[in-house]
Design an enzyme around this catalytic site. Sequence first.
Site, PDB file in Angstrom:
ATOM      1  N   ASP A  79       0.825  -1.211   0.000  1.00  0.00           N
ATOM      2  CA  ASP A  79       0.000   0.000   0.000  1.00  0.00           C
ATOM      3  C   ASP A  79       0.864   1.267   0.000  1.00  0.00           C
ATOM      4  O   ASP A  79       1.885   1.343   0.683  1.00  0.00           O
ATOM      5  CB  ASP A  79      -0.882  -0.020   1.257  1.00  0.00           C
ATOM      6  CG  ASP A  79      -1.826   1.174   1.322  1.00  0.00           C
ATOM      7  OD1 ASP A  79      -2.622   1.332   0.396  1.00  0.00           O
ATOM      8  OD2 ASP A  79      -1.750   1.945   2.304  1.00  0.00           O
TER       9      ASP A  79
ATOM     10  N   GLU B  53       1.069  -0.311  -5.198  1.00  0.00           N
ATOM     11  CA  GLU B  53      -0.090   0.579  -5.214  1.00  0.00           C
ATOM     12  C   GLU B  53       0.474   1.990  -5.193  1.00  0.00           C
ATOM     13  O   GLU B  53       0.764   2.565  -4.149  1.00  0.00           O
ATOM     14  CB  GLU B  53      -0.999   0.316  -4.009  1.00  0.00           C
ATOM     15  CG  GLU B  53      -2.368   0.961  -4.164  1.00  0.00           C
ATOM     16  CD  GLU B  53      -2.551   2.260  -3.397  1.00  0.00           C
ATOM     17  OE1 GLU B  53      -3.526   2.958  -3.654  1.00  0.00           O
ATOM     18  OE2 GLU B  53      -1.721   2.584  -2.528  1.00  0.00           O
TER      19      GLU B  53
HETATM   20  C1  OTU Z   1      -4.138   3.778  -0.220  1.00  0.00           C
HETATM   21  O1  OTU Z   1      -4.554   4.835  -1.048  1.00  0.00           O
HETATM   22  C2  OTU Z   1      -5.352   2.910   0.066  1.00  0.00           C
HETATM   23  O2  OTU Z   1      -5.793   2.282  -1.106  1.00  0.00           O
HETATM   24  C3  OTU Z   1      -6.421   3.770   0.703  1.00  0.00           C
HETATM   25  O3  OTU Z   1      -7.621   3.062   0.887  1.00  0.00           O
HETATM   26  C4  OTU Z   1      -5.878   4.289   1.998  1.00  0.00           C
HETATM   27  O4  OTU Z   1      -6.768   5.235   2.513  1.00  0.00           O
HETATM   28  C5  OTU Z   1      -4.499   4.963   1.845  1.00  0.00           C
HETATM   29  O5  OTU Z   1      -3.621   4.248   0.991  1.00  0.00           O
HETATM   30  C6  OTU Z   1      -3.829   5.039   3.169  1.00  0.00           C
HETATM   31  O6  OTU Z   1      -3.478   3.763   3.632  1.00  0.00           O
HETATM   32  O7  OTU Z   1      -1.783   5.973  -1.048  1.00  0.00           O
HETATM   33  O8  OTU Z   1      -0.633   5.554  -3.483  1.00  0.00           O
HETATM   34  O9  OTU Z   1      -6.813   8.998  -2.956  1.00  0.00           O
HETATM   35  O10 OTU Z   1      -5.836   6.718  -3.802  1.00  0.00           O
HETATM   36  O11 OTU Z   1      -4.522   7.465  -0.606  1.00  0.00           O
HETATM   37  C7  OTU Z   1      -1.928   5.937  -3.380  1.00  0.00           C
HETATM   38  C8  OTU Z   1      -6.753   8.063  -1.999  1.00  0.00           C
HETATM   39  C9  OTU Z   1      -2.461   5.846  -1.975  1.00  0.00           C
HETATM   40  C10 OTU Z   1      -5.909   6.889  -2.431  1.00  0.00           C
HETATM   41  C11 OTU Z   1      -4.517   7.034  -1.913  1.00  0.00           C
HETATM   42  C12 OTU Z   1      -3.889   5.673  -1.937  1.00  0.00           C
END
Ligand code: OTU
Length: 653
Positions: A284, A326
Amino acid sequence: MYEQVSHSLLNDILTDLKPEIHKQDLRHFYTRLGANFYSIYSLFFTLYGKRDDVDQQMQKLVETMARQYIGRPEPLRESDIAREKDHNWFLSQEWVGMAQYADGYAQNLSELRQRMHYFLELGVNMVHLMPMMQCPSGASDGGYAVSDFRQINKRFGSLEDLQQLAEEFHKYGILLTLDVVLNHTSNEHEWAQKARSGDPKFQDYYYIFDNREVPEMFEATMPEVFPETAPGNFTWDESMGKWVMTVFNDYQWDLNYGNPAVFIEMLDIILYWANQGADILRLDAVAFLWKKIGSLCQNEREAHLLLQLLKDCCQVTAPGVLFIAEAIVAPVEIIKYFGEDAINAKECEIAYNASLMALLWDAIATKNAKLLNQGIQNLPDKLERATWLNYIRCHDDIGLGYDDNDIRAVNYEPYAHRQFLIDYYTGKYKGSSSRGLPFGYNDKTGDSRISGSLASLVGLEAALESGDQKEIDDAVKIILLLHGITMSFGGMPLLYYGDEIGTLNDRSYIEDPAKANDSRWTHRPRIKWENVELRNTPGTIEHQLFSALKKMIAVRKEIPAFADFNNRKLLQVSNPHLFVFSRFQYDQPANRVLVIANFDHAPQYLGLEDLGREAYFRTGTLRDLYSGESPIMHKEDLIIPSHTFYWLSDQLS
Ligand code: OTU
């Protein structure tokens, strides 16, 4: 590579290994460690070489890898070896994924296991379960604020339930993907608690400051991720009497990867989940791993070095396990998460194709493929043994992450164009039947993002309300058009649970104070299984979508040209409503498929002479592999009905 300095250090480390490690049969471990050690050493010393304790930390790193190797269950070790032999296994067109909240799809892990046949029925053979680790009971950012990285939240069941699920998945050829939240912990995590109680060792696990001086310096260049609900990037912690960096929500504390102890802890956690049976780990928010004053604190070079180091270490212990990056960042930045200056992927083997996702939403709103064509044309080729995760919706919002130069190149003005898209998807634009909700509005920059389920965003919700059959049919066609592209583009398609039956927005989150201020909850459904049953009743939307997707998946799996080997050619055609590319089988290029998508609500033509060098598609009998039918021709033109895609083959079979 053999290099003397690192090799002599490796010899010292191996001599000093604890006796319980020495006693084990570590043949595979040693050969892999030997192969990767120079790289591990170089990366570790680049990141941490200035520290006095770097040698001890290196010793700990090797011990961590060895201990997890010893703990790796035999069937998983066998699968490592099998994947080594069949190293392109994950590039095959046979994989189709689905992302979901385990407690939205079912009550818990054991019910999810009982509902596994549904994946098989649809043809899904990779399942990504959103974070299930222990987290606070109130707001936890959907599980992305972890308070114990080694425990399953009781709501989902137990660790045994997860192991059983992994075993059952593997029996049926389904890959298990788990989420590892690398960038931050919950403020209730033991490390945060110890930091709060004043323990300097654990304060060094985070970015903690006595006053605003340094935080202000960071703030000068750091953007805000959740500007409405968590403005700024630092939070005052009363009990500690200090400021702590919290890029996401105020209860998510950013980990300090400048401290090698943090790196080793998190590597240990990655290997722990690999050993529980995860085939793929979704890492993440990887773009955020390294913070530096004076920078955006995203996509920093060190964030890439950390990922390379994680990959090198994971290859020593659990080489069959893949990483998903991600990184929802600018198109030119995303591609770097496969690794740069390499032949094979050396950071993450898989990355979210956020560029394609955002471009597809642009094409739906504008009814033309201008920006889509422009954006994909500028999408660089991937490294070998790297693949995209192609998706339309996921549990997050849709960010309008286009390259401004691309927007200008197709004659839009970036700010105005994004404003149009936001108005379009929130239903403000005249003639739009989209039911999206704004997310993350930033009053300093005017930026905003969009929440909403696939079906509600493409107008199905509004159409069902008005009962207009033509509009219902249109919405269904748009949904299938989008899937028709993600299934043929190259990479693993990732469905989002509920979309296969046209799940609409769910507004009930408003009543839950822990969710009310986060519109992303509108598209994180609790599946109503009585609705899912309707997939068996002809005449329902559920039946229409589910059966179409099921067929699309089955057909995709039979088309070797859809495997992902940089074997796609984008074709620039003169009709702006069309997105056209050809796919060819990498080892048999004559085996090819012409993909055409019409984003307009009216039928469109494609002159075959437009295909230039690909004009060989003129010969033979063209057949749409998805519908099994021949496309409509008018003289030398192909006619593509409104919101329709074709997978055309010129092979007679
Ligand atoms: C990711 O998100 C997760 O998919 C989100 O659900 C979480 O809220 C976030 O991390 C924190 O853990 O970091 O690289 O616009 O696209 O926050 C992208 C919101 C991230 C998400 C962004 C994303």
